[in-house]
Every structure is written in structure tokens, then in C-alpha cells.
Design a protein around this motif. Structure first.
Motif, PDB file in Angstrom:
ATOM      1  N   MET A  80       0.953  -1.033  -0.528  1.00 29.37           N
ATOM      2  CA  MET A  80      -0.086  -0.375   0.208  1.00 29.37           C
ATOM      3  C   MET A  80       0.926   1.534  -0.474  1.00 29.37           C
ATOM      4  SD  MET A  80      -2.309   1.528   2.959  1.00 29.37           S
ATOM      5  CE  MET A  80      -2.973   0.188   3.376  1.00 29.37           C
ATOM      6  N   SER A  81       0.285   1.958  -0.886  1.00 29.46           N
ATOM      7  CA  SER A  81       0.927   3.465  -0.956  1.00 29.46           C
ATOM      8  C   SER A  81       0.144   4.560   0.040  1.00 29.46           C
ATOM      9  CB  SER A  81       1.338   4.058  -1.550  1.00 29.46           C
ATOM     10  OG  SER A  81       1.863   4.764  -2.329  1.00 29.46           O
ATOM     11  N   LEU A  82       1.327   4.966   0.845  1.00 30.41           N
ATOM     12  CA  LEU A  82       0.883   6.102   1.427  1.00 30.41           C
ATOM     13  C   LEU A  82       0.395   7.671   1.261  1.00 30.41           C
ATOM     14  CD1 LEU A  82       1.239   4.010   5.506  1.00 30.41           C
ATOM     15  CD2 LEU A  82      -0.466   4.000   4.027  1.00 30.41           C
ATOM     16  N   GLN A  83       0.383   8.114   1.471  1.00 29.63           N
ATOM     17  CA  GLN A  83       0.016   9.700   0.774  1.00 29.63           C
ATOM     18  C   GLN A  83       0.219  10.750   2.641  1.00 29.63           C
ATOM     19  OE1 GLN A  83      -3.473  10.722  -0.446  1.00 29.63           O
ATOM     20  NE2 GLN A  83      -2.609  10.641  -2.211  1.00 29.63           N
ATOM     21  N   ALA A  84       1.465  11.885   2.293  1.00 30.33           N
ATOM     22  CA  ALA A  84       1.598  12.702   3.833  1.00 30.33           C
ATOM     23  C   ALA A  84       0.891  13.810   3.670  1.00 30.33           C
ATOM     24  CB  ALA A  84       3.235  12.619   3.644  1.00 30.33           C
ATOM     25  N   HIS A  85       0.310  13.581   4.561  1.00 30.27           N
ATOM     26  CA  HIS A  85      -1.150  13.907   5.079  1.00 30.27           C
ATOM     27  C   HIS A  85      -0.446  15.399   6.779  1.00 30.27           C
ATOM     28  CE1 HIS A  85      -4.007  12.759   3.018  1.00 30.27           C
ATOM     29  NE2 HIS A  85      -3.252  11.132   3.569  1.00 30.27           N
ATOM     30  N   ASP A  86       1.141  15.431   6.148  1.00 27.64           N
ATOM     31  CA  ASP A  86       1.042  16.384   7.255  1.00 27.64           C
ATOM     32  C   ASP A  86       0.279  18.304   7.052  1.00 27.64           C
ATOM     33  OD1 ASP A  86       4.112  17.837   5.804  1.00 27.64           O
ATOM     34  OD2 ASP A  86       3.299  15.636   5.777  1.00 27.64           O
ATOM     35  N   LEU A  87       0.677  19.146   7.064  1.00 23.98           N
ATOM     36  CA  LEU A  87      -0.043  20.217   6.961  1.00 23.98           C
ATOM     37  C   LEU A  87       0.989  20.628   5.702  1.00 23.98           C
ATOM     38  CD1 LEU A  87      -1.870  22.037   9.767  1.00 23.98           C
ATOM     39  CD2 LEU A  87      -2.128  21.308   7.614  1.00 23.98           C
ATOM     40  N   HIS A  88       2.489  21.061   6.266  1.00 25.59           N
ATOM     41  CA  HIS A  88       3.287  22.222   5.292  1.00 25.59           C
ATOM     42  C   HIS A  88       3.422  20.614   3.742  1.00 25.59           C
ATOM     43  CE1 HIS A  88       5.199  22.507   8.729  1.00 25.59           C
ATOM     44  NE2 HIS A  88       5.141  24.249   8.586  1.00 25.59           N
ATOM     45  N   THR A  89       3.511  19.231   3.766  1.00 22.23           N
ATOM     46  CA  THR A  89       3.020  18.200   2.242  1.00 22.23           C
ATOM     47  C   THR A  89       2.059  19.424   2.124  1.00 22.23           C
ATOM     48  OG1 THR A  89       4.283  17.254   3.236  1.00 22.23           O
ATOM     49  CG2 THR A  89       3.665  16.252   1.857  1.00 22.23           C
ATOM     50  N   GLU A  90       1.156  19.937   2.067  1.00 22.33           N
ATOM     51  CA  GLU A  90       0.000  19.212   1.731  1.00 22.33           C
ATOM     52  C   GLU A  90      -0.744  20.630   1.324  1.00 22.33           C
ATOM     53  OE1 GLU A  90      -3.790  17.730   2.899  1.00 22.33           O
ATOM     54  OE2 GLU A  90      -3.687  15.840   2.062  1.00 22.33           O
ATOM     55  N   PHE A  91       0.736  21.509   1.972  1.00 18.98           N
ATOM     56  CA  PHE A  91      -0.605  23.433   1.354  1.00 18.98           C
ATOM     57  C   PHE A  91       0.980  23.555   1.787  1.00 18.98           C
ATOM     58  CE2 PHE A  91      -3.699  22.419   3.792  1.00 18.98           C
ATOM     59  CZ  PHE A  91      -4.414  22.049   3.552  1.00 18.98           C
ATOM     60  N   PRO A  92       2.558  23.538   0.806  1.00 14.27           N
ATOM     61  CA  PRO A  92       3.810  23.420   0.842  1.00 14.27           C
ATOM     62  C   PRO A  92       3.666  25.098   0.436  1.00 14.27           C
ATOM     63  CG  PRO A  92       3.312  22.242  -1.144  1.00 14.27           C
ATOM     64  CD  PRO A  92       2.134  22.741  -0.692  1.00 14.27           C
ATOM     65  N   GLU A  93       2.739  26.073  -0.262  1.00 17.73           N
ATOM     66  CA  GLU A  93       3.002  27.230  -0.564  1.00 17.73           C
ATOM     67  C   GLU A  93       2.303  28.165   0.752  1.00 17.73           C
ATOM     68  OE1 GLU A  93      -1.682  25.924  -1.268  1.00 17.73           O
ATOM     69  OE2 GLU A  93       0.524  24.687  -2.002  1.00 17.73           O
ATOM     70  N   TYR A  94       1.588  27.602   2.071  1.00 17.68           N
ATOM     71  CA  TYR A  94       1.443  28.230   3.752  1.00 17.68           C
ATOM     72  C   TYR A  94       2.637  27.787   3.680  1.00 17.68           C
ATOM     73  CZ  TYR A  94      -2.204  29.460   0.662  1.00 17.68           C
ATOM     74  OH  TYR A  94      -3.255  30.031  -0.902  1.00 17.68           O
ATOM     75  N   ARG A  95       3.828  28.028   4.231  1.00 17.36           N
ATOM     76  CA  ARG A  95       4.520  26.802   4.832  1.00 17.36           C
ATOM     77  C   ARG A  95       5.404  28.733   5.763  1.00 17.36           C
ATOM     78  NH1 ARG A  95       8.437  22.653   5.690  1.00 17.36           N
ATOM     79  NH2 ARG A  95       7.521  22.226   3.329  1.00 17.36           N
ATOM     80  N   GLU A  96       5.766  29.890   5.579  1.00 14.78           N
ATOM     81  CA  GLU A  96       5.952  30.841   6.469  1.00 14.78           C
ATOM     82  C   GLU A  96       4.100  31.202   6.969  1.00 14.78           C
ATOM     83  OE1 GLU A  96       7.540  33.964   3.906  1.00 14.78           O
ATOM     84  OE2 GLU A  96       9.196  32.614   2.986  1.00 14.78           O
ATOM     85  N   ALA A  97       3.526  31.106   6.860  1.00 11.47           N
ATOM     86  CA  ALA A  97       2.316  31.522   7.363  1.00 11.47           C
ATOM     87  C   ALA A  97       2.112  30.874   8.493  1.00 11.47           C
ATOM     88  CB  ALA A  97       1.078  31.648   6.352  1.00 11.47           C
ATOM     89  N   ILE A  98       1.871  29.368   7.559  1.00 16.28           N
ATOM     90  CA  ILE A  98       1.477  28.357   9.070  1.00 16.28           C
ATOM     91  C   ILE A  98       2.770  27.648  10.088  1.00 16.28           C
ATOM     92  CG2 ILE A  98       1.726  25.897   9.310  1.00 16.28           C
ATOM     93  CD1 ILE A  98       1.011  25.180   6.682  1.00 16.28           C
ATOM     94  N   HIS A  99       3.973  28.225   9.916  1.00 19.65           N
ATOM     95  CA  HIS A  99       5.039  28.410  11.002  1.00 19.65           C
ATOM     96  C   HIS A  99       4.381  29.638  12.134  1.00 19.65           C
ATOM     97  CE1 HIS A  99       8.865  28.764  12.999  1.00 19.65           C
ATOM     98  NE2 HIS A  99       9.238  30.454  12.650  1.00 19.65           N
ATOM     99  N   ALA A 100       4.413  30.814  10.824  1.00 20.45           N
ATOM    100  CA  ALA A 100       4.290  32.268  12.134  1.00 20.45           C
ATOM    101  C   ALA A 100       2.913  32.043  12.144  1.00 20.45           C
ATOM    102  CB  ALA A 100       3.767  33.122  10.400  1.00 20.45           C
ATOM    103  N   LEU A 101       1.915  31.825  12.365  1.00 18.96           N
ATOM    104  CA  LEU A 101       0.842  31.346  12.661  1.00 18.96           C
ATOM    105  C   LEU A 101       0.927  30.235  14.586  1.00 18.96           C
ATOM    106  CD1 LEU A 101      -2.139  30.869  10.307  1.00 18.96           C
ATOM    107  CD2 LEU A 101      -2.040  32.187  12.674  1.00 18.96           C
ATOM    108  N   LYS A 102       2.228  29.472  13.898  1.00 26.08           N
ATOM    109  CA  LYS A 102       2.382  28.556  15.292  1.00 26.08           C
ATOM    110  C   LYS A 102       3.083  29.291  16.149  1.00 26.08           C
ATOM    111  CE  LYS A 102       4.853  24.495  14.239  1.00 26.08           C
ATOM    112  NZ  LYS A 102       5.291  24.198  13.688  1.00 26.08           N
ATOM    113  N   VAL A 103       3.754  30.230  16.094  1.00 25.65           N
ATOM    114  CA  VAL A 103       4.702  31.491  16.722  1.00 25.65           C
ATOM    115  C   VAL A 103       3.849  32.258  17.432  1.00 25.65           C
ATOM    116  CG1 VAL A 103       7.068  30.241  16.549  1.00 25.65           C
ATOM    117  CG2 VAL A 103       5.620  31.911  15.151  1.00 25.65           C
ATOM    118  N   SER A 104       2.894  32.338  16.708  1.00 25.91           N
ATOM    119  CA  SER A 104       1.577  33.740  17.762  1.00 25.91           C
ATOM    120  C   SER A 104       0.472  33.398  17.826  1.00 25.91           C
ATOM    121  CB  SER A 104       2.054  34.606  16.619  1.00 25.91           C
ATOM    122  OG  SER A 104       0.725  34.123  14.937  1.00 25.91           O
ATOM    123  N   ASP A 105      -0.259  32.249  17.641  1.00 21.32           N
ATOM    124  CA  ASP A 105      -1.324  31.403  17.967  1.00 21.32           C
ATOM    125  C   ASP A 105      -1.390  30.468  18.345  1.00 21.32           C
ATOM    126  OD1 ASP A 105      -3.949  31.091  17.559  1.00 21.32           O
ATOM    127  OD2 ASP A 105      -4.751  31.804  16.086  1.00 21.32           O
TER     128      ASP A 105
END
Length: 96
Positions: free
Chosen positions: A1-26
């Protein structure tokens, strides 16, 4: 069985910086982010048969993972838009 990566950075690479900013500020976003990845790791362990679960248990975990992703997606996209130099902030007058 082939598994897909579902971590948020893989699913939304274009929002990597926004995700990081939110993790540290919210704190709420950070807690939900951590919960999402905790559930994701649990799902992966079940899928690779390192843990045992019934099909309904696995489906419930996947539904919870999806719900958490749906709750976090608007925050990440809005944070990304707010940081973009080409998009005026809400309520800001367009530049001439």
C-alpha cells in the motif's frame, strides 16, 4: 500500500511561512496544529500496521484529521494573504 503524506507542510507547501508564523503567534492554532499531527501520526501507524485499530476507528481518526485541517486552512490562507506585499490589507485604500 502506498501512503500519502498528510502533514500540513506537504499538503500546503505554499503556506509554509504562514503556518510557521501562526504556530509561533497563535496558541489556539498551535494547539490544533499539534493535535492534527498527533492524529496524523496515529493514522499512519495504523496504516503501516504498527498499531491495531478497527476500520470504524481508523475512519473516525481520518474524519477528525480532516476536520482539524478544515479549521486551520482559513487561518493559514488569511495569514498568507495578510503578509503578501501585493495584496492590500483589509480596509486599506488601494495604492495609486
Amino acid at each position: 500500500m502506498s501512503l500519502q503524506a498528510h502533514d500540513l507542510h506537504t499538503e500546503f507547501p505554499e503556506y509554509r511561512e504562514a503556518i510557521h508564523a501562526l504556530k509561533v503567534s497563535d496558541n489556539h492554532f498551535s494547539r490544533l496544529f499539534d493535535r492534527y499531527h498527533e492524529i496524523n501520526r496515529h493514522v499512519v501507524r495504523i496504516e503501516v500496521e504498527a498499531e491495531v485499530a478497527t476500520d470504524p476507528e481508523l475512519e473516525d481518526l481520518k474524519k477528525e484529521r480532516l476536520k482539524l485541517k478544515d479549521e486551520r486552512w482559513p487561518s493559514a490562507t488569511q495569514a498568507s494573504i495578510n503578509r503578501s506585499p501585493n495584496v492590500p490589507a483589509a480596509g486599506a485604500a488601494p495604492s495609486a
